[in-house]
Design a protein around this motif. Sequence first.
Motif, PDB file in Angstrom:
ATOM      1  N   PHE A   3       0.849  -1.189   0.000  1.00  0.00           N
ATOM      2  CA  PHE A   3       0.000   0.000   0.000  1.00  0.00           C
ATOM      3  C   PHE A   3       0.884   1.238   0.000  1.00  0.00           C
ATOM      4  O   PHE A   3       2.099   1.152   0.137  1.00  0.00           O
ATOM      5  CB  PHE A   3      -0.935   0.000   1.215  1.00  0.00           C
ATOM      6  N   ARG A   4       0.262   2.387  -0.181  1.00  0.00           N
ATOM      7  CA  ARG A   4       1.003   3.641  -0.205  1.00  0.00           C
ATOM      8  C   ARG A   4       0.555   4.513   0.954  1.00  0.00           C
ATOM      9  O   ARG A   4      -0.591   4.472   1.397  1.00  0.00           O
ATOM     10  CB  ARG A   4       0.806   4.384  -1.525  1.00  0.00           C
ATOM     11  N   GLU A   5       1.515   5.305   1.398  1.00  0.00           N
ATOM     12  CA  GLU A   5       1.249   6.254   2.474  1.00  0.00           C
ATOM     13  C   GLU A   5       1.491   7.660   1.941  1.00  0.00           C
ATOM     14  O   GLU A   5       2.572   7.956   1.419  1.00  0.00           O
ATOM     15  CB  GLU A   5       2.175   5.972   3.658  1.00  0.00           C
ATOM     16  N   TYR A   6       0.491   8.521   2.051  1.00  0.00           N
ATOM     17  CA  TYR A   6       0.578   9.898   1.568  1.00  0.00           C
ATOM     18  C   TYR A   6       0.624  10.838   2.777  1.00  0.00           C
ATOM     19  O   TYR A   6      -0.134  10.660   3.740  1.00  0.00           O
ATOM     20  CB  TYR A   6      -0.621  10.247   0.696  1.00  0.00           C
ATOM     21  N   ASN A   7       1.505  11.833   2.706  1.00  0.00           N
ATOM     22  CA  ASN A   7       1.628  12.805   3.794  1.00  0.00           C
ATOM     23  C   ASN A   7       1.688  14.214   3.245  1.00  0.00           C
ATOM     24  O   ASN A   7       2.351  14.478   2.230  1.00  0.00           O
ATOM     25  CB  ASN A   7       2.892  12.539   4.613  1.00  0.00           C
ATOM     26  N   ILE A   8       0.992  15.115   3.918  1.00  0.00           N
ATOM     27  CA  ILE A   8       1.101  16.553   3.673  1.00  0.00           C
ATOM     28  C   ILE A   8       1.332  17.201   5.036  1.00  0.00           C
ATOM     29  O   ILE A   8       0.547  16.989   5.973  1.00  0.00           O
ATOM     30  CB  ILE A   8      -0.156  17.133   3.020  1.00  0.00           C
TER      31      ILE A   8
END
Length: 700
Positions: A349-354
């Motif tokens: 899976f992917r982890e997105y961060n802002i």
Amino acid sequence: MGRLITIAALLIWILGIHSAFPQQVQRPEIDLESLIERLFPIPEEDVDYERIYEVLLQLYLNPINLNKADFDALQAIYLLTPSQIDGLLSYRSRYGNLLSLYELQAIPEFDLETIDRIIPFVTLEDGEKRTEPFWKRLRNEEQTFLIFRHRRVWEKRKGFSPPDTSSTGRISSRYLGDPNDLYLRFRTQRSRDFSLGFTLDKDAGEQFIWNHPSRRYGFNFFSFHFQRYQVGKWKTLALGDFQASFGQGLVFGAGYTLGKGAETVPTIRRSSVGILPYTASLEWGFFRGGAATYRHKKWEFTALVSSAPRDGRSVSAIDSLADENFFINSFNQSGLHRTPSEISTKNQFREYNIGSAIQFQVNPKLSIGSTFLHTQFSQEWIPTSRPYNQFEFQGKTNQLGSFYFNYNWKNFLFFGESALSKSGGNGSVLGFITSLSSQVDLSMLWRNYDKNFHSFYGNAFAESSRPINERGIYMGMEIRPIKKWKLNAYYDFFRFPWLKYRLYNPSFGNEWLTRLSYQASKSLQVFLQYREEQKDRNLPDLNEPQTTYQSATVKRRNGLFNLDYRINKNLFIRSRVWWSQVTIQSQQSNGMMVVQDIRLDQSRWKITARYALFDTDDYDSRIYAYENHVLWTFSIPAFSGQGQRYYLLGEYDLSKKLRLYFRWARTTYTDREKISSGLQEIQGNRQSETTLLLRYFLNR
């Protein structure tokens, strides 16, 4: 006039006592073992030593400019007290920039021991002078090198043997790759100007294969970074893999963050060092994308975006309409992909961060800041239900924000941070560091982390490996009663309001340490250290109803006697004795380890050797011992049972550009004929390992 008197006095001192420093102060190589013993947390299994070690080396390669560094930057090296930092800043304010590192002797708060200790990490050179175009500086930088490392355990592990078939016809699992551990790194950097590099890594047992469906492309792990510093008003510009450190580490806790060790006062506070390049080979705990810090007058604004693959195990769930949904029920943070089962977790899976951070320097004494991080997963995360993880994070998104401050008042440095996660859980840290006199330093820290406080990149001061489900107060001190003697001590009381892994009831505990050091001369140092810890742990489940989930207090005691002696400028010896004792329900187990090290230095080569004997009753009474290793390689193994350990480490300059490192190590047990278990099992009583590393400088 005062500056002229100071310089005149320094000239007399330099001419009269030039044995204290060489005529030209050069940055010496750091004594990693001594520094790690003081700064690193007390060895435990869940401490990320490799990442700390990596940032320590980066600090050495990027020395701090004493003429430009502010309070926070000077505190980040954890080797100066608030009074020493204040003394340096006051001296700069009164007399201007330092002309030589010798001049540190004129600052009342500095002594020779402190100066010797910080020299490897500081400079007076202005690394920000850029008379040449950037691309020319990048192409011609002297600190441009390529590193190749090979490691291997030579006894055959079960995972590399042919598979067998069970009575049910099931074929056993084995490692798919060979037993070679390969590592390749390129790096070019100039302090406070730029950093560019990549890291490639293949662990033992992993295949060296190009396979798109399993997301393996030669080396199992690839990392790349590019950072620029001080470009106009842009303090930092970063692309690729990076980390972030702000406040006290509740939201962004990367970098050189320490815990409870023999350096009992300065290490409790984190520093807002901002965006850092990620250069380790660990396959989790970093951002991948872009980040930038913009400086405007007294303000600093940081923004980051990240999209990174993560390892985990997917599980399918069928809802009432017969739709199949996938969710993540466990992370794989080992970074190992040796068997079909481990490969199935890779990049699932992917982890997105802002994220963002804002910092404002109200005045020279006070700075405040705020951070925010939004994290989103490509699939829902629902961990396998256990009694202790009922309040852990579940879902696809998490938001986390904090406010932090640093305030310097006289000899006191106050600091704190408070954060709130999407779940409503709060995490807070509040503390101070002070110099009560020239002989006494004191620190205190209070922390409170709710059981539902969720921070994926937090690394605040804690007894546990994460800031969650914990309350505590820490007190540390350093006393220098007379010259050559030093006493370090701390006491930490902590509570766990909810259940923990291997502990199915709320609990509390405490820990204290004391170290007495005697610096007889520059060539002879002796110290004695004692540590004691008490906290609860589940008792083994004996399949009887009355014993299920019962716990007992575990009391650990360990001691260390150390003697360092430099016979001459080329020959150094270190003798050590470790002792450990663990008590569980009136049952005691003990351990002992005796170590002798010797190091011989010459102009082009260096040899380090160790011989050690260990004897422990069981694994609970194991002893951790830091070992010297080849460059950019960290080793602090645990020893249990009975046996001997020895290694030989050699370094040799083949040329001005090429340096060779080679290490051979062996552990021989006298109480077993089998080492480890599962696929790591070795038939026999010894384990041998070699490490070969080549470092090549491109522009020398």
